[in-house]
Design a protein around this motif. Structure first.
Motif, PDB file in Angstrom:
ATOM      1  N   GLY A  98      -4.044 -68.769  38.572  1.00 42.61           N
ATOM      2  CA  GLY A  98      -3.154 -68.762  37.381  1.00 42.61           C
ATOM      3  C   GLY A  98      -4.219 -68.197  36.363  1.00 42.61           C
ATOM      4  O   GLY A  98      -3.885 -68.401  34.933  1.00 42.61           O
ATOM      5  N   SER A 168      -2.292 -64.374  44.233  1.00 43.67           N
ATOM      6  CA  SER A 168      -1.454 -65.040  43.119  1.00 43.67           C
ATOM      7  C   SER A 168      -2.094 -64.205  41.994  1.00 43.67           C
ATOM      8  O   SER A 168      -2.043 -62.736  41.731  1.00 43.67           O
ATOM      9  N   SER A 199       1.252 -61.896  41.059  1.00 44.11           N
ATOM     10  CA  SER A 199       2.235 -62.313  39.693  1.00 44.11           C
ATOM     11  C   SER A 199       2.003 -60.892  39.003  1.00 44.11           C
ATOM     12  O   SER A 199       0.878 -60.689  38.342  1.00 44.11           O
ATOM     13  N   LEU A 218       3.883 -74.234  42.929  1.00 42.18           N
ATOM     14  CA  LEU A 218       3.987 -73.583  41.752  1.00 42.18           C
ATOM     15  C   LEU A 218       5.543 -73.654  41.279  1.00 42.18           C
ATOM     16  O   LEU A 218       6.686 -73.215  42.089  1.00 42.18           O
ATOM     17  N   ASP A 222       5.103 -74.033  35.693  1.00 39.74           N
ATOM     18  CA  ASP A 222       3.793 -73.556  35.626  1.00 39.74           C
ATOM     19  C   ASP A 222       3.291 -72.122  35.315  1.00 39.74           C
ATOM     20  O   ASP A 222       2.469 -71.813  34.789  1.00 39.74           O
ATOM     21  N   ILE A 223       4.388 -71.215  35.901  1.00 35.19           N
ATOM     22  CA  ILE A 223       4.280 -69.776  35.456  1.00 35.19           C
ATOM     23  C   ILE A 223       4.000 -69.452  33.984  1.00 35.19           C
ATOM     24  O   ILE A 223       3.089 -68.708  33.796  1.00 35.19           O
ATOM     25  N   ASP A 263       8.485 -69.007  47.698  1.00 33.98           N
ATOM     26  CA  ASP A 263       7.540 -68.820  46.560  1.00 33.98           C
ATOM     27  C   ASP A 263       8.352 -68.157  45.100  1.00 33.98           C
ATOM     28  O   ASP A 263       9.216 -67.098  45.433  1.00 33.98           O
ATOM     29  N   HIS A 293       3.934 -70.815  47.773  1.00 32.66           N
ATOM     30  CA  HIS A 293       3.140 -70.087  47.172  1.00 32.66           C
ATOM     31  C   HIS A 293       1.677 -70.051  47.855  1.00 32.66           C
ATOM     32  O   HIS A 293       0.977 -71.150  47.801  1.00 32.66           O
TER      33      HIS A 293
END
Length: 316
Positions: A98, A168, A199, A218, A222-223, A263, A293
C-alpha cells in the motif's frame, strides 16, 4: 494475439479449493483478534510485521542477496539483488504494502525461484514509503531504478532481456513506471510485465467500494487509508500518473494479470487487463477462485499454480 478471456466458472459458488476457503476463515479470525492497523500507525505496524506479530507471514530471507545503490531523485536508492552467476534475464521487482508498508526482502522466496529455476537476476527496489514520503517519492524511486536497469543491465549483469513486475502497490508502480519511461524518456525497454493484484484506480473500482470491511487481508477502509497516506497534496485521483487505469497504455509490453476472486481489487485487474488489450497490447488474465489479495504469497492451494503461470509467462 491471444484473446482475453474470463471463465465464469471461477466465480461460481463452491469453485474455490477447500484449502483456500479454510485459509480465508483463518485469516479473518486472526485479523478479528488483531489490533486496528490504523490505530497503531505505520511505524508500529512495520515493527509488528518484522517480528511476525501480524497475520502476514515472515518468510525466509535469501542467503545470497546483496544490496546495491542506484542513483535516485533524492539520493541513492537501495536495490536488493538475488542473482545467479550467469543470468538469462533481469527482473525488476516492486514490493507490495500500500505504498506504506512492505520491504524489498519480503518476496525473497519467489525471487529465489526466479533466480534458481529460470536464471533471472532479480532486483527488488527499496523505494521510499508513505506517509513519510508521499507521492511522487515512491514512483520517482521506481522510475530511477528502471532507468538505471535500462542503462546498466548489459554491463552489470550481462543480460539484454528485461522484465518488470510487482504485487498490489507494486503492480501499480510497475504500470506507472512503464508509462513514465515511454512518455518521459522515449523508452520501452521491458519485454514482459507481471501485474499481480494491482491497485490501478485511486478513485476505487466497484469491487473495491463494495468489499466493505471484511477482514480478509485488505478491505475498503484499508484501500482508502493507504491512498490517503500516499496522496497528501490534493492530487486528482484520476490523474494517469496516480491511477494508471486512466493512462494511455499504447505500446506497453505483454503482461500477465493475476488476481483472486475474493480480492477487493478484482475489478482493478479486470478493467486494467481489458484496457491493456484495447490499447493494442498483449495480455494474459488469470483469475483464481476464492483467493484473497496477493494470495501468491500466502499458503493458498491456488498460490503454486498461479505463480507457476507467472513464471512461465516471464520465461516467454
Amino acid at each position: 494475439m491471444k484473446p482475453l478471456t474470463i471463465d465464469p466458472a471461477v466465480f461460481a459458488e463452491g469453485a474455490a479449493p477447500e484449502g483456500t476457503e479454510a485459509l480465508a476463515r483463518k485469516l479473518i479470525a486472526q485479523a478479528s483478534l488483531a489490533p486496528d492497523t490504523w490505530a497503531l500507525g505505520p511505524a508500529e505496524v512495520r515493527a509488528r510485521r518484522a517480528k511476525g506479530l501480524t497475520p502476514f507471514i515472515v518468510e525466509p530471507k535469501s542467503a545470497r542477496a546483496e544490496t546495491i545503490l542506484v542513483p535516485g531523485p533524492a539520493g541513492e536508492v537501495p536495490v536488493r539483488v538475488i542473482a545467479p552467476e550467469d543470468p538469462t534475464a533481469l527482473y525488476l521487482h516492486f514490493h507490495s504494502g500500500g505504498w506504506t508498508l512492505g520491504t524489498c526482502d519480503q518476496d525473497d522466496p519467489r525471487l529465489e525461484r526466479l533466480a534458481t529455476e529460470l536464471g533471472f537476476a532479480c532486483l527488488s527496489v527499496d523505494y521510499r514509503l508513505a506517509p513519510e514520503h508521499p507521492y511522487p517519492a515512491g514512483p520517482d524511486d521506481c522510475e530511477a531504478a528502471a532507468l538505471w536497469v535500462a542503462r546498466e543491465a548489459k554491463q552489470k549483469f550481462g543480460v539484454e532481456t528485461l522484465l518488470i513486475g510487482g504485487e498490489s502497490a507494486g503492480a501499480h508502480l510497475t504500470a506507472v513506471t512503464l508509462v513514465r519511461l515511454r512518455d518521459r524518456h522515449g523508452l520501452t525497454p521491458f519485454a514482459r510485465a507481471n501485474l499481480t493484484a494491482g491497485s490501478f484506480d485511486m478513485s476505487l473500482t466497484p469491487s473495491a467500494r463494495a468489499f466493505g470491511n471484511q477482514k480478509l487481508v485488505l478491505g475498503t477502509r484499508d484501500i482508502r487509508m493507504f491512498a490517503a497516506n500516499f496522496l497528501q497534496n490534493g492530487e486528482d485521483l484520476r490523474d494517469p500518473d496516480v491511477s494508471p487505469l486512466y493512462a494511455d497504455l499504447a505500446g506497453l509490453p505483454p503482461a500477465i494479470f493475476t488476481v483472486g476472486v475474493r480480492d477487493p481489487l478484482l475489478d482493478d485487474t479486470l478493467f486494467m487487463a481489458a484496457r491493456w488489450v484495447a490499447a493494442g497490447n498483449q495480455a494474459e488474465l488469470q483469475v483464481w477462485p476464492g483467493s484473497a489479495h496477493v494470495f501468491t504469497s500466502l499458503p493458498d492451494p491456488n498460490a503454486e499454480p498461479a505463480y507457476a503461470k507467472v513464471m512461465a509467462f516471464l520465461r516467454g
